[in-house]
Design an enzyme around this catalytic site. Structure first.
Site, short mmCIF file in Angstrom:
data_model
loop_
_atom_site.label_atom_id
_atom_site.label_comp_id
_atom_site.label_asym_id
_atom_site.label_seq_id
_atom_site.Cartn_x
_atom_site.Cartn_y
_atom_site.Cartn_z
N HIS A 269 -65.58 54.77 15.05
CA HIS A 269 -66.93 53.88 15.22
C HIS A 269 -67.91 54.78 14.29
CE1 HIS A 269 -69.91 52.13 17.44
NE2 HIS A 269 -69.94 52.68 18.41
N HIS A 308 -63.21 45.24 11.19
CA HIS A 308 -64.01 45.44 12.37
C HIS A 308 -63.43 44.64 13.61
CE1 HIS A 308 -67.83 45.35 14.40
NE2 HIS A 308 -68.42 46.24 13.70
N ASP A 364 -70.02 50.69 7.34
CA ASP A 364 -69.85 52.06 6.85
C ASP A 364 -69.32 52.45 5.50
OD1 ASP A 364 -71.01 53.56 9.11
OD2 ASP A 364 -69.09 52.93 10.28
N1 ACO Z 1 -56.89 49.77 7.25
C1 ACO Z 1 -55.89 49.20 7.27
N2 ACO Z 1 -55.16 48.52 8.16
C2 ACO Z 1 -56.11 48.10 9.24
C3 ACO Z 1 -57.36 48.60 9.18
C4 ACO Z 1 -57.77 49.67 8.06
N3 ACO Z 1 -58.97 49.98 8.26
N4 ACO Z 1 -57.91 48.04 10.25
C5 ACO Z 1 -56.98 47.54 10.69
N5 ACO Z 1 -56.20 47.57 10.44
C6 ACO Z 1 -54.90 46.63 10.65
C7 ACO Z 1 -54.14 46.97 11.81
O1 ACO Z 1 -53.00 47.96 11.44
C8 ACO Z 1 -53.43 45.89 12.17
O2 ACO Z 1 -52.23 45.42 11.51
P1 ACO Z 1 -51.12 44.94 12.37
O3 ACO Z 1 -51.40 43.52 12.98
O4 ACO Z 1 -50.08 44.69 11.23
O5 ACO Z 1 -50.53 46.02 13.53
C9 ACO Z 1 -54.56 44.83 12.07
O6 ACO Z 1 -55.35 45.37 10.89
C10 ACO Z 1 -55.40 44.83 13.39
O7 ACO Z 1 -56.16 46.07 13.52
P2 ACO Z 1 -56.54 46.54 14.99
O8 ACO Z 1 -56.25 48.05 15.21
O9 ACO Z 1 -55.98 45.78 16.19
O10 ACO Z 1 -57.97 45.97 14.87
P3 ACO Z 1 -59.18 46.53 15.83
O11 ACO Z 1 -60.17 45.36 15.91
O12 ACO Z 1 -58.57 47.14 17.28
O13 ACO Z 1 -59.76 47.82 15.19
C11 ACO Z 1 -61.34 48.97 13.66
C12 ACO Z 1 -61.20 47.71 14.50
C13 ACO Z 1 -61.22 50.22 14.71
C14 ACO Z 1 -62.67 48.93 13.16
C15 ACO Z 1 -60.37 49.17 12.69
O14 ACO Z 1 -60.34 48.09 11.79
C16 ACO Z 1 -60.31 50.42 12.04
O15 ACO Z 1 -59.85 51.59 12.34
N6 ACO Z 1 -61.24 50.64 10.91
C17 ACO Z 1 -61.24 51.82 10.17
C18 ACO Z 1 -62.49 52.54 10.62
C19 ACO Z 1 -63.56 51.94 10.55
O16 ACO Z 1 -64.18 51.89 9.56
N7 ACO Z 1 -64.58 52.03 11.66
C20 ACO Z 1 -65.74 51.51 11.75
C21 ACO Z 1 -65.82 50.43 12.33
S1 ACO Z 1 -67.60 49.92 12.23
C22 ACO Z 1 -68.47 50.49 13.27
O17 ACO Z 1 -68.25 50.91 14.25
C23 ACO Z 1 -69.70 50.86 13.23
#
Ligand code: ACO
Length: 423
Positions: A269, A308, A364
């Site tokens: 987050h 996201h 971010d």
């Molecule tokens: N890098 C690589 N792969 C990713 C990423 C990433 N940053 N984010 C999601 N994926 C992939 C997952 O591995 C998954 O792949 P799969 O379907 O093959 O298993 C798919 O995309 C969906 O991912 P989820 O984890 O189900 O997506 P979710 O909506 O739960 O997560 C989150 C959202 C937590 C923001 C995620 O994208 C992430 O971890 N990002 C990196 C951390 C980040 O930048 N957070 C800031 C968010 S903005 C904020 O809070 C202000």
């Protein structure tokens, strides 16, 4: 049968049910009537991460993740970012409308006069270890504030709520700056009432000592204020949900804000901007990017600052921040990590793994580079996020405690453990 309804047939029992719809939602409690037997507790919706569960009706922030739209109280984020200051936007979030000139002056006055911290709170903050993470200091100090303002327990009282809102928006930059000074082993700098919200924060952070002069670069103060506007609210995210959830027990807003900050601390987050810069530093050179992308695609790591829960398009805030980064770097000199970030973004956006999963840079991805160029150490980044998010948390908390439909949050579970057994 009402047209605005859903017909559900339970194939286990052959029974049919009608569930009313309102504004494209059904009431989860209506599912309870779908039972296998009279003693059955009824059907529940299983939703880990609350990905498809609305926990409130809100009039504050609108997001269309598919189209990349973000609006506060109906105003597009792009217009607010261009034309309004953070304090005006905070007023908008809290009150529902932008302030008139008189209201703006009054609001600014109330925020300005509440910036000071009680001397005992400074002693409390001084008690943290020299290497304490400033976000940990923020979480602890916000919780401690609750003991300084016992009147805040009157959460049903509108006048009391207003006072706590002034205090929290006013004091969070002071606490944030003190947390930074503590980690540097430097004396605290009290707030200056003649400065703007962002200038005052920069002065409390960077002024060498109480006896020396400091004038923030006006363009950098403006850029920081713009970052505050972009981070002010984002509807039902993890920390806002914590704010509402804790608030549902009628805890005071300081305790709620401590819980919300704790939620923001996590690397998925508000901690992501810190994680982005650490990742870019670790990559170190543009020619290492293909290896990183390979690891990401193999599921060994995530690309921080990408993806996201809500946006399946370019995060509109990231677009504004990327543009602003250029302006900031003209003043501070280019951040050496920028080239790595730009190349990472270019490669990721042309790679099928990211395209098929709709993974775009989020807010971010570039904000950390700007904070770093302004002179903030990485562990201050989530704190810089928390400062403006306070107004969003408070707007959402106020909406929650004033909503007659809201009750204490108490989710259900699907129990899969042992049936009754005996020793
Ligand atoms: N890098 C690589 N792969 C990713 C990423 C990433 N940053 N984010 C999601 N994926 C992939 C997952 O591995 C998954 O792949 P799969 O379907 O093959 O298993 C798919 O995309 C969906 O991912 P989820 O984890 O189900 O997506 P979710 O909506 O739960 O997560 C989150 C959202 C937590 C923001 C995620 O994208 C992430 O971890 N990002 C990196 C951390 C980040 O930048 N957070 C800031 C968010 S903005 C904020 O809070 C202000």
């Amino acid at each position: 049968m009402a047209q605005n309804s859903l017909s559900i047939k339970d194939n286990r029992t052959g029974k049919e049910y009608e569930v009313l719809l309102e504004d494209n939602h059904l009431r989860a409690s209506d599912l309870e009537k779908i039972k296998l037997s009279e003693t059955d507790e009824g059907l529940v919706a299983y939703d880990p991460g609350l990905t498809n569960t609305a926990v409130c009706k809100s009039t504050i922030t609108f997001i269309d993740g598919e189209k990349g739209i973000l609006r506060y109280r109906g105003y597009p984020i792009e217009e607010l970012a261009e034309k309004k200051s953070y304090l005006e936007v905070a007023y908008l979030l809290i009150h529902g409308e932008l302030p008139s000139e008189t209201q703006r002056k009054e609001w600014t006055h109330h925020i300005t006069i509440h910036t000071l911290l009680h001397e005992n709170l400074k002693v409390f903050m001084d008690g943290f270890r020299y290497d304490a993470h400033p976000m940990g200091i923020l979480v602890g100090t916000l919780g401690a504030l609750s003991t300084f303002y016992p009147d805040a327990k009157n959460v049903r009282d509108e006048a009391s709520r207003r006072l706590q809102i002034y205090r929290l928006i006013a004091k969070i930059p002071t606490i944030a700056a003190f947390a930074y000074r503590h980690s540097q082993g430097r004396s605290f700098i009290d707030p200056s009432n003649d400065l703007t919200y962002a200038e005052n924060f920069l002065s409390m952070v960077f002024r060498p000592s109480t006896s020396s002069r400091y004038e923030a670069d006006p363009d950098l103060a403006k850029a920081l204020d713009l970052l505050f506007v972009l981070h002010a609210d984002h509807e039902q995210n993890c920390s806002t949900n914590a704010m509402r959830s804790v608030g549902s027990s009628l805890a005071d807003p300081y305790s709620c804000a401590a819980a919300a900050s704790a939620a923001l601390y996590g690397p998925l987050h508000g901690g992501a901007n810190e994680a982005v810069v650490r990742m870019l530093e670790e990559i170190g050179k543009v020619d290492r990017i293909p290896d990183i992308i390979r690891d990401v695609k193999a599921g060994k790591r995530r690309l921080m600052g990408f993806g996201h829960r809500v946006y399946h398009n370019y995060d509109p805030r990231a677009r504004i921040i990327k543009k602003m980064a250029q302006r900031v770097f003209e003043i501070t000199g280019k951040n050496p990590l920028l080239d790595i970030a730009l190349e990472l973004e270019r490669i990721a956006l042309s790679d099928d793994y990211f395209i098929s999963r709709h993974l775009y840079p989020n807010v971010d991805f570039y904000s950390g580079l700007i904070y770093q160029s302004m002179g903030f150490p990485v562990d201050m980044f989530p704190v810089l996020f928390a400062i403006p998010r306070m107004s969003g948390w408070l707007a959402q908390w106020q909406e929650n405690v004033s909503d007659a439909e809201q009750r204490i949050v108490r989710p259900k579970q699907v129990y899969l453990g042992k049936a009754e057994r005996h020793l």
